[in-house]
Design an enzyme around this catalytic site. Structure first.
Site, PDB file in Angstrom:
ATOM      1  N   SER A 673       0.814  -1.214   0.000  1.00 35.85           N
ATOM      2  CA  SER A 673       0.000   0.000   0.000  1.00 35.85           C
ATOM      3  C   SER A 673       0.848   1.266   0.000  1.00 35.85           C
ATOM      4  CB  SER A 673      -0.939   0.010   1.214  1.00 35.85           C
ATOM      5  OG  SER A 673      -0.209   0.053   2.424  1.00 35.85           O
ATOM      6  N   LYS A 716      -6.355   5.193   7.981  1.00 38.14           N
ATOM      7  CA  LYS A 716      -5.159   5.915   7.539  1.00 38.14           C
ATOM      8  C   LYS A 716      -5.424   7.414   7.444  1.00 38.14           C
ATOM      9  CE  LYS A 716      -3.179   2.003   5.021  1.00 38.14           C
ATOM     10  NZ  LYS A 716      -2.829   1.437   3.693  1.00 38.14           N
TER      11      LYS A 716
END
Length: 823
Positions: A673, A716
């Site tokens: 990611s 996040k």
């Protein structure tokens, strides 16, 4: 390429409008049973339960907390109502092989009555049998036999005695037995006087005594024969009378089974065969009942200590293994028809049954009355539900279950036959035929591992019932979800939820699903929220649960678990861990990761830096070099090499040496990611254009520069927002996420509010070129018709830098005698 703008507020959190739900409180809704959005699972469950063929047992797989157990039991309860009553099973004594008890099948609900009738039979015989043997008729007939025996015995001895008298001898009874002595004048001669008689007279007398002793021996030999005849006549008399008494006592019991048309002919024959054996044994052992009656009149102190098992009368009893008629609500051995059994502890003894023992003088004794039923017995004719992980963790249980399914019979046997260190009497009960549907509930990993590693599994559990964890969020599913919440509140007697409370639960369900277009079906987690909100509403004095209560319950759950998150963020705000949220820097960028601690996950920003120089085209992943990077992370770094080569090195070699590192990272790093983040840092280092430190990035990238979706996008974004909020929001900060993740956004209310007020931004990025423009404020640039990028663009600067590296490398090799090639 069009530059994306910050996402509009509605895209950051998909709202649920309470006014569109169509109800005021959940009291206006019909509660749901929990089976929503599981059409695939229900179809498979129905198929598995209706198909009665070998091996079509069921494995229910899915994530814990999705309501699999409740859903399965609700479905099976409906199925059980449609099934015919199942048979009862009992164990009885085997009169031919005592160590192998026999199993008898009885019509549903009759096992307990049969056992009670047998107990009543024995109790009645304990009373009636002594009365028969104490009757005047029996005593007269027995006295006649005894007198006939004594008469015959006396007659034989009288004949010998008369002969003795005729020969001046006498038959005497002494403590040592019968003896013959000589007479003189009608009196017995003592031994001393006999020795003084003339020798000839003594010899004649001894000859007469010897001859008569032969006849006496013959008479005495007739005594055992006469006594045997006496005993046979008494035994026959006892049998005749016992036969009448037993036959009269058993008449009703026999007629009950003779009239019961529900018994199959084969089972009827076995029952009558057992009753015939019982009748014969009762007749042969009628004396036991007389002894039992005598013991009742004997003082307790005079009785001999008995065995812990009544071996005299237990053999006539019936051990009920399974009875399908609820005679007593407190009796766990009697079950309703077509049972649905859940075995919480599927150990070997609890699964296939066990044989209990009682201690006696250093030995362990048992008989068939100590055979205990297992879950397979109780579920016979119905359904047995077990947790797969618990089952396979129990020694011997998994193999015993497979053996029972294959043989279609339940055999009770000790787990380690022959390994006992204590002397024990054991049994080999006759296996009971098995006709039950086995349903295992487990996690997907367990299902896949068993399918791969156990060759029997796929043959024995052919039906997979896969429960979904999420469902699509639309108007219909939202209504069904609200009915599910209503069912949770109604089932546990909690306060009703308002439409606003249900709307908050819908939004939280999407948050748990990490998808604004989906709803989670983790019923256990949802139920916890409703319970805690109900508690908070009660403390606030409200009669219903409002949206405020739901939000407070959610916040309270997070508060109880966020200590580690607070400490992690504190290290950043105190500059122990270096994260900039303002300014710009070359080759430096804020990456985002997710930390999972138990059931709690939170986002954490990490500084990623890149440095470049002339080299041989190798990208150095420092995390991998020190074995802190996982394979997926290494794969993402290698993809960067493919992107750089395909975009910038079509006509020249890559002469680059670059290093990438997660700064102040002291644990393992895995996942791809951050691959787009690393690429942005690398492009900045090559182009020399600084990246805004008020922006953070997440997303993976492919070799064509397309930004791909990642997980944990909400955590996040919120993790970087918390840091920016703590250090001060300036309206320039934000996060770049893959455009394909926009549909997954269900951000916290404070993040959405900050974005709406222009204090924070979230961008959806589809390509690296879009992202680098947002991060640097410089155009990425596209090749013109001549194949060149425009001057001053990011791509032109990167390409120029790579050409300069290649030229330097070429000049170096040429200066050292390796030749020269034009770049």
């Amino acid at each position: 390429m069009e530059l994306p703008t910050p996402l509009e507020t509605p895209l950051l959190r998909r709202r649920c409008d309470p006014n569109l739900l169509g109800f005021a409180t959940t009291k206006d809704l019909e509660p749901s049973d929990g089976l929503i959005g599981q059409s695939r699972a229900l179809e498979a469950l129905r198929f598995g339960t209706e198909l009665n063929a070998g091996g079509y047992n069921i494995f229910v797989l899915g994530t814990p907390g999705t309501g699999r157990h409740n859903a399965v039991f609700q479905f099976l309860d409906r199925c059980a109502d449609e099934r015919h009553p199942t048979d009862d099973w009992v164990y009885v004594y085997n009169f031919e092989e005592a160590h192998r008890p026999r199993a008898l099948r009885l019509p549903s609900g009759s096992a307990r009555r049969f056992a009670a009738d047998m107990d009543t039979l024995i109790d009645s015989l304990k009373t009636s049998m002594p009365a028969v043997f104490e009757s005047e008729d029996y005593q007269t007939r027995r006295k006649s036999i005894e007198e006939a025996f004594r008469g015959a015995q006396e007659l034989a001895f009288t004949e010998v005695s008369n002969k003795a008298e005729q020969q001046d001898l006498r038959l005497l009874r002494t403590p040592q037995g019968l003896a013959i002595a000589p007479l003189r004048d009608g009196e017995v001669i003592d031994p001393a006087a006999f020795e003084k008689l003339p020798e000839e007279e003594r010899k004649e007398t001894q000859d007469r005594i010897s001859s008569l002793q032969s006849e006496l021996r013959e008479a005495m030999e007739q005594v055992p024969v006469l006594d045997k005849d006496r005993r046979e006549k008494i035994r026959k008399l006892n049998r005749d009378l016992a036969e009448v008494a037993v036959g009269r006592a058993m008449m009703d019991l026999v007629n009950t089974f003779r009239r019961d048309e529900s018994i199959a002919s084969e089972d009827r024959e076995e029952i009558f065969a057992h009753l015939k054996e019982v009748r014969s044994d009762l007749i042969e052992n009628a004396h036991l009942f007389v002894q039992s009656a005598d013991q009742l009149d004997t003082p307790q102190a005079e009785l001999t200590p008995e065995l812990p098992l009544d071996l005299r009368f237990n053999r006539y009893r019936v051990n009920v293994i399974v009875c399908h008629q609820k005679a007593d609500e407190s009796d766990e051995k009697c079950l309703p028809n077509a049972p649905v059994v859940y075995e919480d502890y599927p150990g070997l003894g609890h699964l296939v049954g066990r044989i209990e023992h009682v201690p006696h003088m250093g030995a362990m004794l048992t008989d068939f009355t100590l055979i205990k039923a297992g879950a397979l017995h109780r579920a016979n004719g119905g359904y047995l539900v077990m947790d797969a992980e618990r089952l396979i963790s129990m020694p011997y249980a998994w193999h015993a279950l497979k053996r029972s399914i294959r043989s279609r019979a339940v055999a009770i046997e000790p787990p380690m036959t022959g390994s006992q260190t204590v002397t024990a009497v054991t049994l080999e009960p006759e296996p009971i035929p098995l006709d039950a549907k086995i349903i295992l509930i487990g996690e997907r990993q367990t299902f896949y591992l068993l399918s791969q590693l156990d060759p029997d599994f796929r043959d024995l559990f052919k039906v997979a019932v896969d429960f979904d964890e999420i469902i699509e969020r639309d108007s219909q599913s939202t209504q069904e979800f609200c009915r599910l919440i209503a069912g949770i509140a109604d089932k546990e007697g909690m306060k009703a939820l308002t439409a606003g409370g249900c709307a908050a639960m819908v939004e939280h369900a999407s948050r748990l699903a990490s998808d604004g277009e989906r709803l989670t079906l983790r019923v256990s987690i949802l139920a916890d929220i409703v319970r805690e909100a109900d508690y908070l509403a009660g403390r606030a004095g409200r009669e219903v649960v409002e949206d405020e209560d739901i939000k407070r319950a959610i916040d309270a759950q997070v508060r109880r678990l966020d200590r580690v998150r607070d400490q992690s963020h504190e290290q950043i705000t105190r500059d122990t861990v270096l994260i900039d949220v303002e300014g710009a820097a070359v080759g430096q960028i804020n990456g985002l990761s997710v930390l999972q601690i138990g059931a709690f996950a939170f986002g954490k920003p990490t500084r990623i830096s890149a440095r470049t120089s002339v080299g041989d085209g190798r990208l150095i992943d420092i995390e991998r070099e020190v074995e802190l990077g996982g394979p997926l992370h290494s794969k993402g770094v290698l993809i960067l090499s493919g992107f750089l080569a395909s975009r910038y090195a079509q006509d020249m070699p890559i002469s680059l040496a670059a290093s990438l590192v997660f700064e102040q990272s002291y644990g393992g790093v895995d996942g791809d990611s951050a691959s787009s983040t690393e690429l942005y840092a690398l492009l900045s280092a090559l182009s020399g254009v600084p990246i805004s430190q008020g922006l953070a990035v997440t997303g993976s990238v492919n070799q064509y520069g397309d930004v791909q979706a990642i997980g944990g996008v909400n955590e996040k974004i919120e993790g970087f927002f918390d840091i920016c909020s703590a250090k001060g929001l300036d309206g320039k900060q934000g996060v770049l996420v893959p455009h394909s993740n926009v549909k997954h956004l269900m951000l916290r209310e404070d993040v959405v509010r900050a974005c709406a007020e222009g204090h924070f931004r979230v961008f959806g990025v589809s390509h690296i070129d879009q992202g680098i423009e947002i991060l640097t404020g410089v155009s990425a640039g596209e090749r013109n018709s001549e194949g060149f990028y425009p001057e001053g663009t990011i791509n032109r600067r990167v390409e120029d830098k790579l050409r300069s590296y290649a030229q330097v490398r070429q000049d170096f090799f040429a200066g050292n005698g390796f030749g020269k090639t034009e770049v």
